[in-house]
Design a protein around this motif. Structure first.
Motif, PDB file in Angstrom:
ATOM      1  N   ASP A 177       0.701  -1.035  -0.014  1.00  0.00           N
ATOM      2  CA  ASP A 177       0.007  -0.014  -0.008  1.00  0.00           C
ATOM      3  C   ASP A 177       0.800   1.684  -0.192  1.00  0.00           C
ATOM      4  O   ASP A 177       0.323   2.243  -0.524  1.00  0.00           O
ATOM      5  CB  ASP A 177      -1.197   0.236   1.418  1.00  0.00           C
ATOM      6  CG  ASP A 177      -0.234  -0.357   2.825  1.00  0.00           C
ATOM      7  OD1 ASP A 177       0.734  -0.648   2.490  1.00  0.00           O
ATOM      8  OD2 ASP A 177      -0.899  -0.044   3.323  1.00  0.00           O
ATOM      9  N   CYS A 229      -2.446   2.582 -10.964  1.00  0.00           N
ATOM     10  CA  CYS A 229      -2.276   1.006 -10.138  1.00  0.00           C
ATOM     11  C   CYS A 229      -3.115  -0.018 -10.643  1.00  0.00           C
ATOM     12  O   CYS A 229      -3.644  -0.597  -9.556  1.00  0.00           O
ATOM     13  CB  CYS A 229      -2.182   1.404  -8.167  1.00  0.00           C
ATOM     14  SG  CYS A 229      -0.696   2.658  -8.005  1.00  0.00           S
ATOM     15  N   ARG A 284       0.018   6.882  -6.304  1.00  0.00           N
ATOM     16  CA  ARG A 284      -1.151   7.440  -6.762  1.00  0.00           C
ATOM     17  C   ARG A 284      -0.608   8.639  -6.742  1.00  0.00           C
ATOM     18  O   ARG A 284      -1.241   9.502  -7.039  1.00  0.00           O
ATOM     19  CB  ARG A 284      -2.083   6.412  -5.828  1.00  0.00           C
ATOM     20  CG  ARG A 284      -2.537   5.307  -6.114  1.00  0.00           C
ATOM     21  CD  ARG A 284      -3.510   4.845  -5.772  1.00  0.00           C
ATOM     22  NE  ARG A 284      -4.210   5.696  -5.284  1.00  0.00           N
ATOM     23  CZ  ARG A 284      -5.365   5.031  -5.092  1.00  0.00           C
ATOM     24  NH1 ARG A 284      -5.526   4.084  -5.712  1.00  0.00           N
ATOM     25  NH2 ARG A 284      -6.785   6.029  -5.193  1.00  0.00           N
ATOM     26  N   ARG A 287      -8.452  -4.012  -3.129  1.00  0.00           N
ATOM     27  CA  ARG A 287      -8.899  -2.576  -3.124  1.00  0.00           C
ATOM     28  C   ARG A 287      -8.118  -2.012  -1.682  1.00  0.00           C
ATOM     29  O   ARG A 287      -7.594  -0.728  -1.760  1.00  0.00           O
ATOM     30  CB  ARG A 287     -10.099  -2.122  -2.215  1.00  0.00           C
ATOM     31  CG  ARG A 287     -10.391  -1.157  -1.575  1.00  0.00           C
ATOM     32  CD  ARG A 287     -12.133  -1.217  -1.435  1.00  0.00           C
ATOM     33  NE  ARG A 287     -12.642  -1.432  -3.315  1.00  0.00           N
ATOM     34  CZ  ARG A 287     -13.647  -0.408  -3.767  1.00  0.00           C
ATOM     35  NH1 ARG A 287     -11.928   0.618  -3.479  1.00  0.00           N
ATOM     36  NH2 ARG A 287     -13.564   0.244  -4.684  1.00  0.00           N
ATOM     37  N   GLU A 288      -8.352  -2.997  -0.532  1.00  0.00           N
ATOM     38  CA  GLU A 288      -6.808  -2.185   0.773  1.00  0.00           C
ATOM     39  C   GLU A 288      -5.132  -1.990  -0.003  1.00  0.00           C
ATOM     40  O   GLU A 288      -5.362  -1.225   1.026  1.00  0.00           O
ATOM     41  CB  GLU A 288      -7.103  -3.192   1.793  1.00  0.00           C
ATOM     42  CG  GLU A 288      -8.565  -3.927   2.319  1.00  0.00           C
ATOM     43  CD  GLU A 288      -9.634  -4.560   1.530  1.00  0.00           C
ATOM     44  OE1 GLU A 288      -9.690  -4.878   0.717  1.00  0.00           O
ATOM     45  OE2 GLU A 288     -10.723  -3.851   1.643  1.00  0.00           O
ATOM     46  N   GLY A 301      -4.688  -0.200  -2.337  1.00  0.00           N
ATOM     47  CA  GLY A 301      -4.253   0.716  -3.068  1.00  0.00           C
ATOM     48  C   GLY A 301      -4.394   0.348  -4.437  1.00  0.00           C
ATOM     49  O   GLY A 301      -4.063   1.467  -5.440  1.00  0.00           O
ATOM     50  N   THR A 326       1.278   1.647  -3.969  1.00  0.00           N
ATOM     51  CA  THR A 326       1.098   2.462  -4.765  1.00  0.00           C
ATOM     52  C   THR A 326       0.058   3.508  -4.099  1.00  0.00           C
ATOM     53  O   THR A 326       0.327   4.728  -4.620  1.00  0.00           O
ATOM     54  CB  THR A 326      -0.615   1.688  -4.396  1.00  0.00           C
ATOM     55  OG1 THR A 326      -0.938   1.245  -2.846  1.00  0.00           O
ATOM     56  CG2 THR A 326      -0.628   0.090  -4.924  1.00  0.00           C
ATOM     57  N   GLY A 327       0.549   4.399  -2.532  1.00  0.00           N
ATOM     58  CA  GLY A 327       0.825   4.805  -2.464  1.00  0.00           C
ATOM     59  C   GLY A 327       1.513   6.458  -3.297  1.00  0.00           C
ATOM     60  O   GLY A 327       1.031   7.188  -3.447  1.00  0.00           O
ATOM     61  N   ASP A 367      -6.316   0.693  -7.979  1.00  0.00           N
ATOM     62  CA  ASP A 367      -7.335   1.013  -9.264  1.00  0.00           C
ATOM     63  C   ASP A 367      -7.258  -0.353 -10.026  1.00  0.00           C
ATOM     64  O   ASP A 367      -8.696  -0.249 -11.336  1.00  0.00           O
ATOM     65  CB  ASP A 367      -6.789   1.971 -10.272  1.00  0.00           C
ATOM     66  CG  ASP A 367      -6.088   3.634  -9.581  1.00  0.00           C
ATOM     67  OD1 ASP A 367      -6.391   3.698  -8.548  1.00  0.00           O
ATOM     68  OD2 ASP A 367      -5.165   3.025  -9.282  1.00  0.00           O
TER      69      ASP A 367
END
Lengths: 465, 514
Positions: B243, B256, B250, B273-274, B276, B246-247, B278
């Motif tokens: 995450d 991502c 983003r 989803r959790e 992060g 992906t953060g 797309d």
């Protein structure tokens, strides 16, 4: 979890509690959950997926899925004249027998030793297609004709180091959409007009647009609209004179009677092998081929697997393996040619079986019968009042455009009325070809009998009365 | 455990052209009735002479039973998952493909339907697609799926296409020209992005086997279009900072894409989803139990978050409360990535697989796949000459990339040698994708399908081959002995003057010398 009863499913042997405990013990943990220790709590999904309760009974599952499928009305229960990229042809029982064999169905990526048969069957597929196409190199199949055409055009771009392709505006609409997405940002696709009378390419338009930026012209023969392009030699001549290539999409079932594109100057030939032994499968039976001559400049631009024959350590024994593997993305990632991976190998094996069964005589008869039956259908429909068929004056193979405009009825109306008579009429061309509003694409193959065609004509007469 | 005495079938079968006997027929084409012939003649006369085929294709002429026998023999020369313990093809999730699902796919109600039929006549097929979409949303946490991509690589291409279309729609199509991936992600994550014209930036791993986050931070910029990454990667190590990764992407304005071709170890455990993402995709021919078919036909089920649903390939299947419909009116659609709606038989089989297992069964499949994998890891670490690089002492998810580096140093026996020797026992052992970051790699993924006894049998053979290598390396290097063929001479494969991709090319290049 611990208060739940153990979940023993026939597909998961090691759910048996004793076995599970023994394995956990050997690993040195108390529970499976400990094995997920690397997944931090914030990433753990602690909810419940809203999925149905398990249906582990095979009988119940069969009943459930068959109930849903019973809402389909298949072409076997109706009389269908739909084509347009997915065609009804007879599938020999041996084709099904072979592609349902556990060995082929469940094999994947074995070495050319334990999977010698997979390699040989695909090498033979390449070889049989090569005879049909009269070219020396054919790939292990890609996804479908759409992908084959897209890759063919990209190959032409790399070979000529040019970044534009001219595309006959009668090419299949799905083909165009896939090609447009596949080429976006890298190559531009420019339409070439067709002659409104014959359907064939407007050669003046082609010549005017073919510049020193043009990698290739792409056209289909027979075209998506069913007519034969009779100007292949001139079109390839224009491309070659300007240092470009000629790429042709072809229906392989036509090639027992129609000259293969290599005979009129095509450099890269592509198409779909669904007609060669694959059921329609709601459009899931497609697989694409690409073929060229055995020229290193061309071979090194294929993204696909190419299986070749070789000797082994034992005299007289055949081995098989990957030719020029280092051109692929498996070999060198993004430095390779496009990408390669799982595509449609099982359909390639099946098409090989089909061609081996048909032989030269079968392919000739197949082509001839399709010509005869589609010509008969054209004649019968043309005899009905107000019908213009075929819309284009060129000779046709398998498919043809029926123009309902003069009848005052839309294609949707006609097809709705045919459907009530358990007939699937031709696909409506209006949405994809604005110039062909009120027209439908009908497909007649060797599977249709005289009775079928007469029934269509009689139903149309009734509907249009 | 003593390995079984195996010998693969060996028919010494001809190449099919060698079976040709003039005049034999394999199948007779549906006839043309006299009434048709009377009306239109021979049919061929309507074709201009220049377009007629003058010389028939030189296909072989073979009677039906001989064709059948030929291909049955070739099938016996092929080691499908149904016959072996197919845990040696890591990353590919070679699990059981239930026979009932094949039978359902072969039903005429599924196989004899045409994609352009009136929607009212294919409600069953559309319902299957729609319901499978709903299942996939639950499994991923994303908002809508398309089943059009016909493989994992095709789904990657579709993700790269959505990345491109998304930035174009925001006026940044030209400036955002880089896609990031990692070296332990599938080669297609790099290659399919390059197809779309992207410059590919590959992040390598640190000593813990996970992608170098500092390198990622340095790599992102206003040129970043997106990220295509797997997790777990080929090493089977779950990346707990996914995450964060992906953060970072983003925050730099990129999208991502999660390559979940293989999601077998994490069903119901952790989701796109959790983490992060797309977008994500699942290979139905891996995690969802549909057969690999020697390499397709297949399906890469592509899912996206709500903001991207309008970018999916068209058509998508919707339910209007009464009936299922095909929708083509997606504003930003990338168009199409395959003809029609994808490989329907694969979607149907995956639907049946999920129905059979249900929520609890999917979790159990993942749990047992992870249990089996860590069991194998424990055992392989004890095999002389083998090791599991990176993350010592940690558990892995569904697979592990191992190394024979020590074995090779000690004995000269390589991964390839071991792999060829495995064929003598009816097993397959794969190395890894290129480049070989792990020296002398091999990748094992036991899935949930094989019993402990079967896994033990596979491990016993690995152990025996290791012992052989230390005792008698020449024995291993001479393998295979009990497979279909012996060591293949590689000399023709990379030489344009010698390679023969078809039988006719073979005859032209080598026919005279034999």
């Amino acid at each position: 979890m611990s208060d739940e009863k153990p979940f023993i499913h026939p597909y998961i042997p090691n759910s048996v509690p004793g076995v599970k405990e023994q394995m956990l013990r050997e690993i040195g943990v108390q529970s499976v959950d400990e094995l997920y220790a690397d997944i931090p709590e914030r990433l753990r999904f602690r909810g419940r997926m809203d999925l149905p309760e398990p249906m582990p009974s095979e009988a119940a599952l069969k009943r459930h899925v068959e109930t849903i499928l019973s809402r389909n009305r298949s072409c076997a229960e109706s009389l269908s004249f739909l084509g347009g990229g997915c065609w009804p042809h007879y599938v020999p029982a041996v084709c099904d027998e072979i592609n349902r064999r556990s060995e082929f169905l469940t094999a994947y990526a074995g070495e050319p030793y334990e999977d010698h048969g997979r390699f040989q069957a695909l090498f033979e597929y390449e070889s049989l297609m090569a005879e049909l196409l009269d070219l020396d190199v054919v790939n292990v199949p890609t996804f479908d004709w759409c992908q084959a055409a897209s890759t063919s055009v990209r190959m032409a771009g790399r070979i000529t180091k040019r970044n534009e392709a001219l595309v006959a505006d009668t090419a299949g609409p799905d083909r165009l959409r896939v090609m447009q997405n596949y080429c976006r940002g890298v190559m531009s696709l420019v339409p070439v007009r067709h002659d409104p009378a014959t359907g064939g390419m407007d050669l003046e338009d082609l010549a005017a647009k073919f510049t020193d930026r043009t990698a290739a012209v792409y056209f289909e023969n027979p075209s998506y609209l069913g007519f034969l392009e009779t100007q292949g030699t001139q079109a390839s001549g224009i491309a070659h004179a300007r240092g470009g290539l000629c790429v042709v999409g072809v229906d392989p079932v036509s090639l027992g009677v129609i000259a293969p594109p290599s005979h009129y100057g095509a450099d890269i030939v592509c198409g779909d092998i669904q007609p060669l032994g694959m059921h329609m499968n709601f459009g899931g039976g497609q697989a694409g081929f690409i073929a060229t001559r055995d020229d290193e400049r061309f071979v090194m631009e294929y993204p696909s697997r190419l299986f070749g024959i070789a000797k082994t350590a034992v005299e007289g024994e055949w081995g098989f393996g990957d030719v020029a593997y280092d051109r692929t993305s498996f070999g060198v990632r993004e430095k390779g040619k496009e990408f390669v991976g799982t595509a449609a190998a099982l359909w390639g094996i099946t098409a090989g079986v089909y061609l081996a069964l048909m032989g030269p005589q079968g392919m000739r008869e197949l082509g001839q019968h399709i010509l005869q039956k589609s010509q008969y259908a054209i004649k019968k429909i043309a005899g009905l009042p107000g019908m213009k068929v075929p819309r284009f004056s060129s000779p046709h193979f398998k498919e043809f455009v029926v123009d309902f405009t003069a009848t005052g009825r839309t294609v949707a109306e006609v097809n709705r009325a045919l459907l009530e008579r358990r007939i699937f009429g031709g696909a409506d061309l209006g949405p994809d070809f604005p110039g062909l509003r009120g027209c439908a694409l009908f497909c007649v193959t060797e599977v249709h009998t005289k009775n079928d065609i007469d029934a269509l004509a009689a139903a149309l007469e009734e509907v249009l009365r | 455990m003593k390995p079984r005495a195996f010998h693969q079938a060996k028919w010494d079968e001809e190449v099919i052209f060698e079976l040709s006997a003039k005049g034999e027929r394999g199948i007779i084409v549906s006839p043309v009735e006299k009434g048709i012939e009377d009306e239109v003649g021979d049919g061929i006369s309507a074709v201009p002479d220049s377009l007629r085929r003058k010389v028939p294709p030189a296909l072989p002429e073979i009677s039906q039973m001989r064709v059948l026998k030929h291909y049955l023999r070739l099938s016996q020369h092929t080691l499908g998952a149904d016959l072996n313990v197919d845990i040696g093809q890591g990353t590919c999730t070679v699990k059981y493909n239930p026979k009932i699902n094949d039978a359902l796919a072969a039903s005429p109600k599924a196989s004899e339907i045409h994609p352009l039929q009136d929607e009212s006549t294919v409600q069953g097929a559309l319902e299957i697609i729609y319901r499978t979409d709903l299942f996939m949303r639950e499994i991923s946490g994303l908002d809508r799926f398309s089943f059009q991509p016909a493989s994992g690589s095709a789904a990657i291409l579709a993700m790269a296409s959505i990345i491109q279309a998304w930035h174009e729609s925001r006026g940044e199509g030209k400036t955002r020209d880089e896609v990031l991936t990692t070296i332990f992600s599938h080669p297609s994550d790099a290659a399919a992005a390059a197809v779309k014209g992207y410059k590919v930036v590959t992040i390598y791993q640190t000593e813990d086997g996970l992608p170098d986050i500092e390198a990622l931070k340095r790599a992102v910029s206003a040129r970043t279009a997106g990220l295509l990454i797997t997790n777990p990667e080929d090493t089977g190590i779950f990346n707990p900072k996914i995450d964060e990764i992906t953060g970072i992407v983003r925050a730099a304005g990129g999208l991502c894409g999660y390559d979940q071709a293989n999601a077998n170890g994490i069903l119901g455990v952790t989701r796109a989803r959790e983490a992060g993402f797309d977008m994500c995709f699942f290979n139905l021919h891996k995690t969802f139990g549909t057969p690999h078919g020697c390499g397709g036909p297949a399906c890469g089920a592509l899912g996206v978050v709500r903001e991207l649903t309008d970018y999916l390939p068209v058509p998508v299947v919707d339910f209007d409360g009464e009936k299922y419909v095909l929708r083509r009116d997606l504003k930003h659609t990338i168009g199409k990535v395959r003809s029609f709606y994808g490989v329907f038989p694969a979607i149907l089989r995956a639907y049946a697989w999920i129905m059979s297992l249900g929520e609890r069964g999917l979790r159990e499949a993942a749990n047992v796949a992870v249990l089996n994998n860590n069991y194998v890891l424990e055992k392989i670490k004890k095999i002389r000459g083998a090791s599991a690089p990176f993350a010592p002492g940690r558990h892995r998810i569904e697979q592990v990339r191992y190394s024979w580096e020590t074995l090779t140093k000690d004995t000269g026996v390589t991964t390839e040698d071991v792999s060829l020797r495995m064929a003598d026992f009816g097993f397959h052992l794969w190395s890894s994708h290129h480049p070989f970051i792990v020296p002398e790699p091999f990748t094992i993924e036991p899935t949930e399908s094989y019993s402990k006894t079967e896994i033990d049998e596979y491990l016993a053979v690995l152990k025996q081959i290791s012992e052989e290598a230390y005792r008698d390396p020449a024995k291993v290097k001479g393998a295979p002995y009990r497979s279909v063929v012996h060591r293949i001479d590689q000399a023709w494969f990379d030489d344009p003057a010698k390679w023969a991709i078809t039988w006719r090319a073979y005859l032209k290049k080598h026919g005279n010398s034999d």
